[in-house]
Motif scaffolding. Structure first.
Motif: not given
Length: 190
Positions: A32-52
């Protein structure tokens, strides 16, 4: 571990339950994050923030509806908030620039589905966001407008432009056939 026990463990801040919840849902939510993010790193950051947010809000889950749906909603809203905070939503590209960026990226792929995802990722952030929210997540243009602080008509316009740009990219990659006018349509224009 059942979903109820998993949730109860997370409410009690049990690290084993938290790890299990993360392991169970993070692969889908990363997609889900990857569809919104520009890069894998951005997606991983979004995922981490989401799980927090998920762990800090899990006590509010009321067992009405699917737990995965509740998690997905938090992750989608987190992605939107990250884009808004970084002001990436307002970035605009014209079609020619997007095509150049897409062709420079040229990530090899075997499956057409992967190529479609890559084409979506090349869309300007605003277009990509509205396309994801409307076509994939199922939000209405009114809801999208409220989430992104834009008008409902702006959401519709960005969705239409995103579809057109995506179609051009897919035609260029030979994933989609060029639209052709039907003989009846030619007669109608005469």
């Amino acid at each position: 571990m059942t979903e109820e026990l998993l949730i109860a463990g997370c409410i009690d801040n049990n690290p084993l339950a938290q790890r299990e919840l993360y392991n169970r849902y993070s692969p889908k939510m990363l997609a889900v994050c990857y569809r919104f993010a520009h890069s894998r790193e951005d997606a991983e950051d979004m995922l981490q923030e989401g799980f927090i947010k998920i762990f800090s809000q899990i006590h509010t889950f009321q067992f009405k509806g699917a737990f995965e749906g509740w998690i997905r909603r938090i992750v989608v809203h987190t992605c939107i908030n990250v884009l808004k905070r970084n002001k990436k939503f307002n970035d605009a590209l014209d079609i020619d620039h997007a095509m150049e960026a897409q062709s420079r990226d040229n990530i090899p792929s075997i499956l057409q589905a992967k190529q479609v995802v890559e084409c979506i990722r090349v869309l300007p952030t605003g277009y990509r966001t509205v396309l994801n929210l409307y076509a994939i997540e199922g939000f209405s243009h009114k809801e999208i407008g409220e989430m992104l602080d834009i008008g409902e008509s702006t959401s519709r316009s960005q969705y239409t432009r995103a579809k057109a740009m995506l179609e051009q990219m897919l035609v260029k990659r030979n994933i989609l056939d060029k639209p052709t006018l039907q003989p009846d349509a030619i007669i109608a224009f005469s």
